[in-house]
Design an enzyme around this catalytic site. Sequence first.
Site, PDB file in Angstrom:
ATOM      1  N   TYR A 158      76.633 -29.516  38.266  1.00  0.00           N
ATOM      2  CA  TYR A 158      76.304 -31.303  37.242  1.00  0.00           C
ATOM      3  C   TYR A 158      75.566 -32.151  38.438  1.00  0.00           C
ATOM      4  O   TYR A 158      74.573 -32.815  37.720  1.00  0.00           O
ATOM      5  CB  TYR A 158      78.298 -31.824  37.541  1.00  0.00           C
ATOM      6  CG  TYR A 158      77.760 -33.964  37.405  1.00  0.00           C
ATOM      7  CD1 TYR A 158      77.844 -33.983  35.798  1.00  0.00           C
ATOM      8  CD2 TYR A 158      78.207 -34.622  37.536  1.00  0.00           C
ATOM      9  CE1 TYR A 158      78.175 -34.330  35.536  1.00  0.00           C
ATOM     10  CE2 TYR A 158      78.420 -35.613  37.571  1.00  0.00           C
ATOM     11  CZ  TYR A 158      78.099 -35.592  36.198  1.00  0.00           C
ATOM     12  OH  TYR A 158      78.477 -36.770  35.822  1.00  0.00           O
ATOM     13  N   ALA A 159      75.396 -32.405  39.544  1.00  0.00           N
ATOM     14  CA  ALA A 159      75.126 -33.844  40.601  1.00  0.00           C
ATOM     15  C   ALA A 159      73.257 -32.711  40.302  1.00  0.00           C
ATOM     16  O   ALA A 159      72.620 -33.666  40.470  1.00  0.00           O
ATOM     17  CB  ALA A 159      75.235 -33.318  41.606  1.00  0.00           C
TER      18      ALA A 159
END
Length: 256
Positions: A158-159
């Site tokens: 996600y990051a």
Amino acid sequence: MTPLTGKTALVTGASRGIGQAIARRLAADGALVAVHYGSNDRAARQTVHLIEKDGGRAFPVRAELGVAGDVDILFAALEMGLLAGTGQGRLDILVNNAAITADSIEAITPEAFDRLIAVNTKAPLFITQRALPLLNDGGRIINLSAAATRIAMPEQPYAMSKAAIEVLSRSLAQVVGERGITVNAVAPGPTVTDMNPWMLDNPEVQQLVGSGNAIPRAGRPADVADVVAFLASEAGRWVTGQIIDASGGCFLGPRI
């Protein structure tokens, strides 16, 4: 007169959570808001209802992101709504907010990663590409990133998807600055929304999450929406190419 009277805005992922808060705030400031959503008709109608109840103007735009033809479907509905609402298909504010979460590196599959990138990274890129010819000079592009890009957290994929958004924001600001268009990213920390169900209706968890912030409470959607509203307004005209951390000082360091 409210700050955004006469302006038009598209907010992706606007039927719930932070996106809904942004749509409601921009509408309260006077903008005609296109409330984009993927599939939840009821939630989108509720968002439009809340905006209209508060005296604002909005219309829903349905388009599932991350699939073939998503941008075409989105902009066909957007331009129709703008024409109905203003008589022209022009846009002043684009907020790329829609996103999904994913498992950590230990559990994520190639298929889930492809889906993550398609929604969180590819869709904002091509939505922005399509929006640029419609965007009025002096317009605003505001992308939602995440504090996870600067903090070592378990959501590595996600990051990664959000770090690309920050790169896009900086580099695009240089390209469109001659038109007076600003491009910025807003990076929330953990926020109490249904995207983080483990925090909903759980004061103890919210308190624990908030204890890691300089301002010791969990984030709320309105905290982020207010930052977006500033960047969308005339007051934000001289801020561009920036990553605005809107996390309440998430994990800045130990308290002395």
